[in-house]
Design an enzyme around this catalytic site. Structure first.
Site, PDB file in Angstrom:
ATOM      1  N   ASP A  33       0.824  -1.203   0.000  1.00  0.00           N
ATOM      2  CA  ASP A  33       0.000   0.000   0.000  1.00  0.00           C
ATOM      3  C   ASP A  33       0.863   1.260   0.000  1.00  0.00           C
ATOM      4  O   ASP A  33       1.947   1.276   0.580  1.00  0.00           O
ATOM      5  CB  ASP A  33      -0.903  -0.007   1.244  1.00  0.00           C
ATOM      6  CG  ASP A  33      -2.046   0.975   1.138  1.00  0.00           C
ATOM      7  OD1 ASP A  33      -2.308   1.472   0.031  1.00  0.00           O
ATOM      8  OD2 ASP A  33      -2.666   1.254   2.176  1.00  0.00           O
ATOM      9  N   HIS A  50       3.608   3.024  -8.776  1.00  0.00           N
ATOM     10  CA  HIS A  50       3.498   1.575  -8.950  1.00  0.00           C
ATOM     11  C   HIS A  50       4.806   0.987  -9.475  1.00  0.00           C
ATOM     12  O   HIS A  50       5.214  -0.113  -9.082  1.00  0.00           O
ATOM     13  CB  HIS A  50       2.344   1.248  -9.902  1.00  0.00           C
ATOM     14  CG  HIS A  50       1.002   1.638  -9.384  1.00  0.00           C
ATOM     15  ND1 HIS A  50       0.550   1.266  -8.133  1.00  0.00           N
ATOM     16  CD2 HIS A  50       0.012   2.399  -9.931  1.00  0.00           C
ATOM     17  CE1 HIS A  50      -0.665   1.755  -7.934  1.00  0.00           C
ATOM     18  NE2 HIS A  50      -1.014   2.448  -9.003  1.00  0.00           N
ATOM     19  N   LEU A 144      11.424 -20.277  -1.987  1.00  0.00           N
ATOM     20  CA  LEU A 144      10.276 -19.453  -1.628  1.00  0.00           C
ATOM     21  C   LEU A 144       9.134 -19.625  -2.627  1.00  0.00           C
ATOM     22  O   LEU A 144       9.359 -19.634  -3.844  1.00  0.00           O
ATOM     23  CB  LEU A 144      10.707 -17.982  -1.602  1.00  0.00           C
ATOM     24  CG  LEU A 144       9.600 -16.939  -1.404  1.00  0.00           C
ATOM     25  CD1 LEU A 144       9.101 -16.947   0.030  1.00  0.00           C
ATOM     26  CD2 LEU A 144      10.116 -15.543  -1.790  1.00  0.00           C
TER      27      LEU A 144
END
Length: 254
Positions: A33, A50, A144
């Site tokens: 955010d 972004h 991961l």
């Protein structure tokens, strides 16, 4: 000198953090955010915020993999984000394509599984195809697992799970007696994955925003005023350190 909140105490970025590598969270989820506000503060278009946020993703994914974190779920595009201006949505989809194309080799080389959760059939075809291809080429990696939450909403996920359960009951693949916590979890996008141990949200907001509603029942939460493009591995370390110093009882007594 910058500062931020960890737990109920304000600490400075210069503080040394020593992590217990034997007590690492298995699953970290992040609500990425603050990109738009980061850009606004710099008189830049939101798309630049972004783009800067993608750089943060690169560093955090690399660090999670280095620390031996099992799963990292990144809230990239929600079911509600379609309400944003078409230009911004288009820029986000373009960034997704650029990220997958640019980062694939590095992620694959580092043994990362590139997974996705959410209804990606509603995304542009090129995005859907790249997400499926990236997963198929990395699904056997053992490092991961990076979950990109795209066109994802917690309520939408639960509704989808209930509909699929209902259909399986109608087809005699499932009975009412079979339904329990695990059954519902098995019908979610995160089937087979552990629930997030900690959910991190930068930028100062303190809400879930329709993210992992079922899975977050016993997650720890960590908030920061730092906007996502400025989120570094040092902040990740502090979130993990805070997690390691909490008393998790899961409704019981120690």
């Amino acid at each position: 000198m910058k500062n931020f909140f960890y737990g109920k105490k304000r600490v400075e970025e210069s503080d040394n953090i020593e992590l217990d590598l034997n007590n690492m969270p298995n699953h970290i989820a992040i609500i990425m955010d603050g990109n738009g506000r980061w850009a606004k503060e710099r008189n830049l278009p939101r798309s630049m915020g972004h783009k800067a946020g993608v750089e943060a993703i690169r560093e955090i994914v690399k660090e999670c993999n280095k620390l031996g974190i099992g799963y990292l779920t990144l809230y990239a595009f929600s079911t509600e984000n379609w309400k944003r201006p078409k230009e911004e949505v288009g820029a986000l989809m373009k960034l997704l394509v650029e990220y997958l194309r640019k980062e694939f080799e590095e992620l694959n080389k580092n043994n990362v599984v590139i997974n996705h959760i959410g209804d990606i059939t509603k995304l542009p075809q090129i995005c859907e195809e790249l997400l499926i291809e990236s997963y198929e080429k990395t699904k056997n990696n053992t490092g991961l697992v990076m979950n990109l939450a795209l066109n994802y909403g917690g309520r939408d996920e639960i509704i989808r799970a209930f509909k699929n359960m209902y259909n399986d009951i109608r087809c005699d693949k499932l009975t009412e007696e079979d339904i329990n916590d695990k059954t519902i979890s098995d019908y979610l996008y995160t089937s087979g994955m552990p629930d997030p141990d900690i959910i991190i949200r930068p930028s100062g907001e303190q809400r879930l925003s329709n993210f992992l509603l079922w899975q977050s029942a016993y997650s720890e939460f960590w908030y920061s005023n730092i906007k996502w493009p400025d989120f570094k591995k040092e902040h990740l370390h502090r979130a993990i350190y805070d997690f390691q110093n909490r008393d998790r009882r899961f409704g019981g007594i120690k």
